[in-house]
Scaffold this motif. Structure first.
Motif, PDB file in Angstrom:
ATOM      1  N   PRO A 160      12.376 -36.093   7.249  1.00 40.41           N
ATOM      2  CA  PRO A 160      13.305 -36.108   8.389  1.00 40.41           C
ATOM      3  C   PRO A 160      12.898 -35.087   9.446  1.00 40.41           C
ATOM      4  N   THR A 161      13.048 -35.465  10.698  1.00 33.00           N
ATOM      5  CA  THR A 161      12.713 -34.547  11.793  1.00 33.00           C
ATOM      6  C   THR A 161      13.566 -33.286  11.731  1.00 33.00           C
ATOM      7  N   ALA A 162      14.767 -33.425  11.173  1.00 36.59           N
ATOM      8  CA  ALA A 162      15.656 -32.256  11.059  1.00 36.59           C
ATOM      9  C   ALA A 162      15.019 -31.145  10.239  1.00 36.59           C
ATOM     10  N   VAL A 163      14.127 -31.520   9.315  1.00 37.01           N
ATOM     11  CA  VAL A 163      13.455 -30.505   8.497  1.00 37.01           C
ATOM     12  C   VAL A 163      12.598 -29.594   9.373  1.00 37.01           C
ATOM     13  N   ALA A 164      11.949 -30.175  10.401  1.00 41.22           N
ATOM     14  CA  ALA A 164      11.126 -29.369  11.309  1.00 41.22           C
ATOM     15  C   ALA A 164      11.967 -28.307  12.006  1.00 41.22           C
ATOM     16  N   VAL A 165      13.152 -28.725  12.468  1.00 36.46           N
ATOM     17  CA  VAL A 165      14.052 -27.778  13.130  1.00 36.46           C
ATOM     18  C   VAL A 165      14.513 -26.710  12.142  1.00 36.46           C
ATOM     19  N   GLN A 166      14.828 -27.150  10.915  1.00 35.74           N
ATOM     20  CA  GLN A 166      15.269 -26.192   9.897  1.00 35.74           C
ATOM     21  C   GLN A 166      14.183 -25.171   9.578  1.00 35.74           C
ATOM     22  N   ARG A 167      12.911 -25.631   9.543  1.00 33.28           N
ATOM     23  CA  ARG A 167      11.824 -24.706   9.248  1.00 33.28           C
ATOM     24  C   ARG A 167      11.618 -23.695  10.374  1.00 33.28           C
ATOM     25  N   MET A 168      11.844 -24.124  11.602  1.00 32.22           N
ATOM     26  CA  MET A 168      11.750 -23.190  12.730  1.00 32.22           C
ATOM     27  C   MET A 168      12.819 -22.112  12.621  1.00 32.22           C
ATOM     28  N   VAL A 169      14.023 -22.532  12.287  1.00 33.77           N
ATOM     29  CA  VAL A 169      15.111 -21.563  12.135  1.00 33.77           C
ATOM     30  C   VAL A 169      14.835 -20.647  10.948  1.00 33.77           C
ATOM     31  N   ALA A 170      14.373 -21.238   9.831  1.00 30.14           N
ATOM     32  CA  ALA A 170      14.111 -20.446   8.628  1.00 30.14           C
ATOM     33  C   ALA A 170      13.026 -19.402   8.871  1.00 30.14           C
ATOM     34  N   ALA A 171      12.056 -19.724   9.735  1.00 32.62           N
ATOM     35  CA  ALA A 171      10.967 -18.782  10.010  1.00 32.62           C
ATOM     36  C   ALA A 171      11.468 -17.494  10.658  1.00 32.62           C
ATOM     37  N   SER A 172      12.624 -17.576  11.316  1.00 31.98           N
ATOM     38  CA  SER A 172      13.169 -16.391  11.983  1.00 31.98           C
ATOM     39  C   SER A 172      14.086 -15.581  11.075  1.00 31.98           C
ATOM     40  N   GLN A 173      14.466 -16.153   9.920  1.00 31.22           N
ATOM     41  CA  GLN A 173      15.428 -15.494   9.038  1.00 31.22           C
ATOM     42  C   GLN A 173      14.723 -14.574   8.059  1.00 31.22           C
ATOM     43  N   SER A 174      14.127 -13.532   8.592  1.00 32.44           N
ATOM     44  CA  SER A 174      13.391 -12.591   7.751  1.00 32.44           C
ATOM     45  C   SER A 174      13.624 -11.176   8.246  1.00 32.44           C
ATOM     46  N   PHE A 175      14.131 -10.325   7.356  1.00 36.57           N
ATOM     47  CA  PHE A 175      14.395  -8.940   7.744  1.00 36.57           C
ATOM     48  C   PHE A 175      13.127  -8.192   8.160  1.00 36.57           C
ATOM     49  N   PRO A 176      11.990  -8.353   7.434  1.00 36.49           N
ATOM     50  CA  PRO A 176      10.770  -7.632   7.860  1.00 36.49           C
ATOM     51  C   PRO A 176      10.319  -7.966   9.272  1.00 36.49           C
ATOM     52  N   LEU A 177      10.667  -9.161   9.766  1.00 37.12           N
ATOM     53  CA  LEU A 177      10.238  -9.546  11.112  1.00 37.12           C
ATOM     54  C   LEU A 177      10.894  -8.696  12.195  1.00 37.12           C
ATOM     55  N   LEU A 178      11.995  -8.022  11.860  1.00 34.68           N
ATOM     56  CA  LEU A 178      12.630  -7.143  12.844  1.00 34.68           C
ATOM     57  C   LEU A 178      11.688  -6.029  13.282  1.00 34.68           C
ATOM     58  N   ALA A 179      10.710  -5.712  12.423  1.00 38.03           N
ATOM     59  CA  ALA A 179       9.759  -4.653  12.776  1.00 38.03           C
ATOM     60  C   ALA A 179       8.926  -5.032  13.992  1.00 38.03           C
ATOM     61  N   VAL A 180       8.684  -6.315  14.184  1.00 33.23           N
ATOM     62  CA  VAL A 180       7.820  -6.749  15.276  1.00 33.23           C
ATOM     63  C   VAL A 180       8.383  -6.374  16.650  1.00 33.23           C
TER      64      VAL A 180
END
Length: 423
Positions: A35-55
Motif C-alpha cells: 500500500p502507498t500508505a506504507v511509504a508515508v508511514q515509513r517517512m514519518v517513522a524515519a523522523s521518530q528517533s531521539f538520536p536524530l535530535l542531535a543533528v
C-alpha cells in the motif's frame, strides 16, 4: 525501474530528497501488494528517533560558533601553532578542520567555509590556487571522523551503532589524518618553494597566551566527549548543550554574540536542517524498499561467494564507497548504504564501529575527487581555481589518504583502541 528513475533524476539535477521520494514511490507503484500508505508511514517513522535530535542541535551549534568568536579564535590558535612551517596557512586549514569537527553537518559546508575565510589569505601568502584549493578540500576529510561529526551520528542511527563509541573511535584516525596531510603539505611546500608565513616558531609563552584566550573554544570538544562517555548527556542532549555552550561563551566570555547573530544563525540553520531532515525522511522510503527486497542478504551471499576474507570484503566495500562518493554527497550515501553494508560487515566479523569510521572517510574523499566531486567544485568555484590545477596539487594528498585508510582497515586497533579502553 526505481533505480533507473533515481539515476536519471540525479543526473538531471533534481534535489536529492525529491529524487529519493520519486524513486521510492515508483518502487511502490511497481509492487501493488505494498500500500502507498506504507511509504508515508515509513517517512514519518524515519523522523521518530531521539538520536536524530542531535543533528539539528549540532548544526545550530556550528552556526552559532561562527558568530560567537569561537571559530575566529580556533583560527588564531591554528595559525600560531603551524604558520611557521613550510606551507604556512595550508597547515592552518588542516589544524582548523581537526579543531572544528563536523559541526556543520557536511564536509562540503566545512570546506566552503574555510575557502571563504582562508582562501584569499592563502593565495596572498604565496600559495598557488591549486595548492590552496586542494588543501582546503582534502582537509575537510578530518571533519568526517572528528566528533561531533554529523556523519557519525547519522551512521550510528542508521546502523544501530553506539554514537559514543563512534565519537571515541574517530579520535585516532582524525589525528593520523591531520598528521599525514600536514606531512604531505610540508613536503610539497618545500618542493614548490612556498615559504612559511611566520619566520620563527612561537614561544612557549605565546602558545600559553593563545590557549588562554581560546580556552573556552578549545574546551568544547573535550566537554562533548567526556559528558557522552560518562553518561552525563546522550548525543542529543550533548547537541543541546553545545548550542547553549556556544551562546553563553559568545555572549558572556567573548562578548561578540548579539541577538541579531542568533537570529541569523537560526535562519541559516533552518535551511540546513530542513534539507538534511527531508533527505532522512525520504531515505525511510528507500530503506524500506531495500529491506523488503532483502538486498543486504543478497549482497552478503554474493560477496561471500567471491571471498570469505573479512579484510578483502572490507577493502571491496571501501572501494565501492569511494566510487559512490564521487557522484553523491556524503550524507545521502551514509543514509542509503549503511543499512545495506553494516549487516554485511557484521556477517563477516568486521566491527561496525571500525567500518563506520572508514566509511565516513571514504564517502567524504569521493566528494573531493573528479569527475563529479561536489566538495571539489564548491571550493574551486569559490577560489576561481581550474579543476586541472586542483587535481595536480591534490594527487599526493589523495595517495596519502588512501594509504592511511588501507592501514586503518588492515589494523583495526588503531580505530578501536580508545572505545574498547573506555567502554
Amino acid at each position: 525501474m526505481s533505480g533507473v528513475v533515481f539515476l536519471i533524476l540525479l543526473l538531471l539535477g533534481l534535489p536529492l530528497a525529491f529524487t529519493l521520494i520519486a524513486s521510492g514511490m515508483v518502487y511502490f507503484a511497481q509492487n501493488p501488494e505494498l500500500p502507498t500508505a506504507v511509504a508515508v508511514q515509513r517517512m514519518v517513522a524515519a523522523s521518530q528517533s531521539f538520536p536524530l535530535l542531535a543533528v539539528p542541535f549540532f548544526i545550530l551549534a556550528g552556526h552559532v560558533m561562527n558568530c560567537s568568536g569561537i571559530t575566529k579564535r580556533l583560527i588564531h590558535v591554528s595559525n600560531l601553532l603551524v604558520a611557521w612551517i613550510s606551507g604556512g596557512l595550508a597547515h592552518v586549514t588542516i589544524v582548523l578542520s581537526a579543531l572544528m569537527g563536523g559541526v556543520s553537518g557536511s564536509a562540503i559546508a566545512d570546506a566552503a567555509m574555510q575557502a571563504r575565510i582562508l582562501g584569499e589569505p592563502m593565495q596572498a601568502s604565496g600559495l598557488s590556487k591549486g595548492f590552496s584549493a586542494a588543501t582546503i578540500t582534502v582537509s575537510a576529510l578530518i571533519t568526517a571522523c572528528i566528533p561531533p561529526s554529523i556523519g557519525l551520528i547519522l551512521y550510528g542511527y542508521m546502523g544501530n551503532v553506539s554514537i559514543g563509541k563512534l565519537f571515541l573511535a574517530g579520535l585516532i584516525p582524525g589525528l593520523l589524518l591531520t598528521l599525514v596531510l600536514m606531512l604531505v603539505v610540508y613536503l610539497q611546500a618545500r618542493k614548490k618553494g612556498f615559504a612559511p608565513t611566520q619566520a620563527n616558531p612561537p614561544s612557549f609563552k605565546q602558545i600559553l597566551e593563545a590557549i588562554n584566550q581560546s580556552k573556552w573554544a578549545l574546551l568544547f570538544p573535550v566537554l562533548l566527549i567526556v559528558t557522552i562517555r560518562f553518561g552525563i548527556f546522550t548525543p542529543s542532549e550533548a547537541g543541546a548543550f553545545a548550542v547553549l555552550y556556544a551562546c553563553v561563551v559568545g555572549r558572556f566570555a567573548y562578548r561578540e554574540l548579539t541577538l541579531s547573530d542568533i537570529t541569523t544563525s537560526l535562519s541559516e540553520s533552518v535551511s540546513d536542517i530542513g534539507m538534511i531532515m527531508l533527505i532522512i525522511l525520504a531515505s525511510g522510503v528507500v530503506g524500506y524498499a531495500i529491506a523488503y527486497e532483502q538486498l543486504p542478504v543478497s549482497l552478503t551471499l554474493a560477496v561471500t561467494q567471491v571471498t570469505e576474507q573479512p579484510q578483502l570484503i572490507l577493502l571491496m566495500a571501501l572501494a565501492i564507497l569511494l566510487v559512490v562518493g564521487v557522484v553523491m554527497e556524503g550524507t545521502i550515501t551514509v543514509l542509503l548504504l549503511t543499512p545495506i553494508l553494516v549487516p554485511l560487515m557484521q556477517s563477516v566479523g568486521v566491527d561496525p564501529v571500525h567500518f563506520g569510521i572508514l566509511m565516513l572517510i571514504m564517502v567524504t574523499l569521493g566528494g573531493t575527487t573528479p569527475p563529479v566531486g561536489i566538495a571539489m567544485y564548491a571550493v574551486c568555484n569559490i577560489l576561481r581555481c581550474s579543476t586541472t590545477d586542483y587535481v595536480k596539487a591534490a594527487v599526493p594528498l589523495f595517495i596519502a589518504v588512501l594509504a592511511l585508510v588501507v592501514v586503518l582497515a588492515l589494523y583495526p586497533p588503531l580505530v578501536l583502541f580508545i572505545p574498547e579502553l573506555l567502554f
